[in-house]
Design a protein around this motif. Structure first.
Motif, short mmCIF file in Angstrom:
data_model
loop_
_atom_site.label_atom_id
_atom_site.label_comp_id
_atom_site.label_asym_id
_atom_site.label_seq_id
_atom_site.Cartn_x
_atom_site.Cartn_y
_atom_site.Cartn_z
N LYS A 51 36.82 64.81 46.73
CA LYS A 51 36.17 63.55 46.35
C LYS A 51 36.46 62.47 47.39
O LYS A 51 35.57 61.69 47.76
CB LYS A 51 36.65 63.11 44.97
CG LYS A 51 36.08 63.94 43.83
CD LYS A 51 36.81 63.69 42.52
CE LYS A 51 36.63 62.28 42.03
NZ LYS A 51 37.27 62.08 40.71
N LYS A 55 33.65 60.73 49.60
CA LYS A 55 33.43 59.27 49.55
C LYS A 55 33.44 58.67 50.95
O LYS A 55 32.61 57.82 51.28
CB LYS A 55 34.48 58.61 48.67
CG LYS A 55 34.24 57.12 48.48
CD LYS A 55 35.26 56.49 47.56
CE LYS A 55 34.98 54.99 47.40
NZ LYS A 55 35.98 54.33 46.52
N ALA A 83 31.18 60.94 44.01
CA ALA A 83 32.06 60.24 44.95
C ALA A 83 31.33 59.95 46.25
O ALA A 83 31.46 58.87 46.84
CB ALA A 83 33.31 61.07 45.21
N TYR A 84 30.55 60.93 46.72
CA TYR A 84 29.77 60.74 47.95
C TYR A 84 28.76 59.61 47.77
O TYR A 84 28.62 58.73 48.63
CB TYR A 84 29.04 62.04 48.30
CG TYR A 84 28.16 61.92 49.52
CD1 TYR A 84 28.67 62.15 50.80
CD2 TYR A 84 26.82 61.56 49.40
CE1 TYR A 84 27.87 62.03 51.92
CE2 TYR A 84 26.01 61.44 50.52
CZ TYR A 84 26.54 61.67 51.78
OH TYR A 84 25.73 61.54 52.89
N GLY A 87 30.48 56.21 47.74
CA GLY A 87 30.81 55.81 49.11
C GLY A 87 29.59 55.35 49.87
O GLY A 87 29.64 54.37 50.63
#
Length: 260
Positions: A51, A55, A83-84, A87
Motif C-alpha cells: 500500500k 501510494k 492506496a494508489y 496517492g
C-alpha cells in the motif's frame, strides 16, 4: 489446503494433528495458534508495504497532471488499489497547486512590469483566475515600490520628473508622494520644535534612518527658532521696560523741577 500469501508470499499450510504425532493436542493447539497469528501478522505487514509503495507511485504519477491510470499489479488487491488512487489524488492536488502558483507568478511579473493584461493563449481556463490575481498583486506592488522610488530620488538629491509614470495616474501619485514625503515630515518636525513641544516621532518613520535623522534635525531647527523668538521677545520686553523707566524718570524730574 492452501490459503492466501503471507509476508514472503508463501502458501499458508493448514496443519493437522496426524502430521505432528510427537506433539500433544494441547501443544499442537498452541503451535497452530502461534503459526496462524504469525502468518496473519506477516500478511498484514506485506499488504502495508504494498500500500505504501502503491501510494508513492500514485502520488508521483499524479504530479504529472495526467488522467488517472492504475497499473495492473495494483488492481488485484482492493486496499492496494485504493492506496494508489489516494496517492494519485494527492499528487494531482499538488500538481494543480504548482501550476496555479506558476500562473500567479507569471501574472505578477506582467502586472509589475506594467504589461497590458492579456491572458496567454495556452493557459487553461482553470488557471486564468490565478493569473489575474497575480497581475493585480504585481500592479499593487509596483504602486508601493513607486513610492519608495520617489523617496530615493529625494534622498539622493536627484532631479524629480513629474511626468514619470504619466500613463499610470495611481502609480504616478505614489511616486510623487514618495518624493514629497521628506518635506512633509520636515514641516511636521519643525512645527513641533517651534512650539517647544516634546518630540514624538511618527511610527511610520521609526525604521527609516534617513527620515529619523532629518526629523531630529528639523525638530532642533524648530527649537532653535523658538529660542530665538523667545530671546527676541525678552529683548523687546526688557527694552520696553527700560524705556518706560527712563521716560518715567525724566517725567518725574521735570515734575519735580516745576514744583521747585
Amino acid at each position: 489446503m492452501q490459503k492466501t500469501h503471507g509476508l514472503n508470499e508463501l502458501p499458508f499450510l493448514d496443519f493437522h494433528p496426524d502430521q505432528f504425532g510427537q506433539l500433544s493436542m494441547a501443544d499442537y493447539s498452541w503451535y497452530k495458534y502461534g503459526y496462524g497469528e504469525g502468518y496473519e501478522e506477516g500478511k498484514t505487514k506485506r499488504t502495508d508495504e504494498l500500500k505504501k509503495k502503491a501510494k508513492n507511485a500514485g502520488y508521483k504519477y499524479g504530479l504529472s497532471n495526467e488522467d488517472i491510470w492504475t497499473p495492473n499489479n495494483y488492481m488485484s488487491n482492493t486496499s492496494v488499489k485504493e492506496a494508489y488512487e489516494l496517492g494519485f489524488r494527492e499528487g494531482r492536488v499538488k500538481a494543480v497547486e504548482k501550476l496555479k502558483k506558476a500562473s500567479e507568478d507569471d501574472g505578477f511579473k506582467a502586472g509589475y512590469n506594467l504589461i497590458p493584461l492579456t491572458i496567454p493563449d495556452d493557459l487553461p481556463k482553470v488557471y486564468e483566475a490565478s493569473f489575474r490575481n497575480g497581475y493585480e498583486n504585481g500592479y499593487k506592488a509596483k504602486i508601493k515600490d513607486a513610492f519608495q522610488e520617489g523617496y530615493m530620488i529625494h534622498y539622493n538629491s536627484l532631479e524629480y520628473d513629474p511626468n514619470t509614470y504619466l500613463k499610470y495616474p495611481d502609480i504616478q501619485q505614489s511616486y510623487k508622494e514618495g518624493y514629497e514625503m521628506p518635506d512633509k515630515y520636515q514641516k511636521i518636525a519643525f512645527e513641533i520644535g517651534s512650539k517647544n513641544e516634546a518630540l514624538i516621532v511618527p511610527n511610520e518613520i521609526r525604521e527609516n534612518d534617513y527620515l529619523l535623522e532629518m526629523f531630529y534635525t528639523h525638530y532642533q531647527k524648530g527649537k532653535d527658532a523658538w529660542h530665538q523668538k523667545k530671546e527676541l521677545y525678552n529683548t523687546i520686553f526688557y527694552i520696553t521696560v527700560l524705556t518706560l523707566i527712563i521716560v518715567g524718570y525724566f517725567l518725574y524730574q521735570r515734575f519735580k523741577s516745576k514744583k521747585l
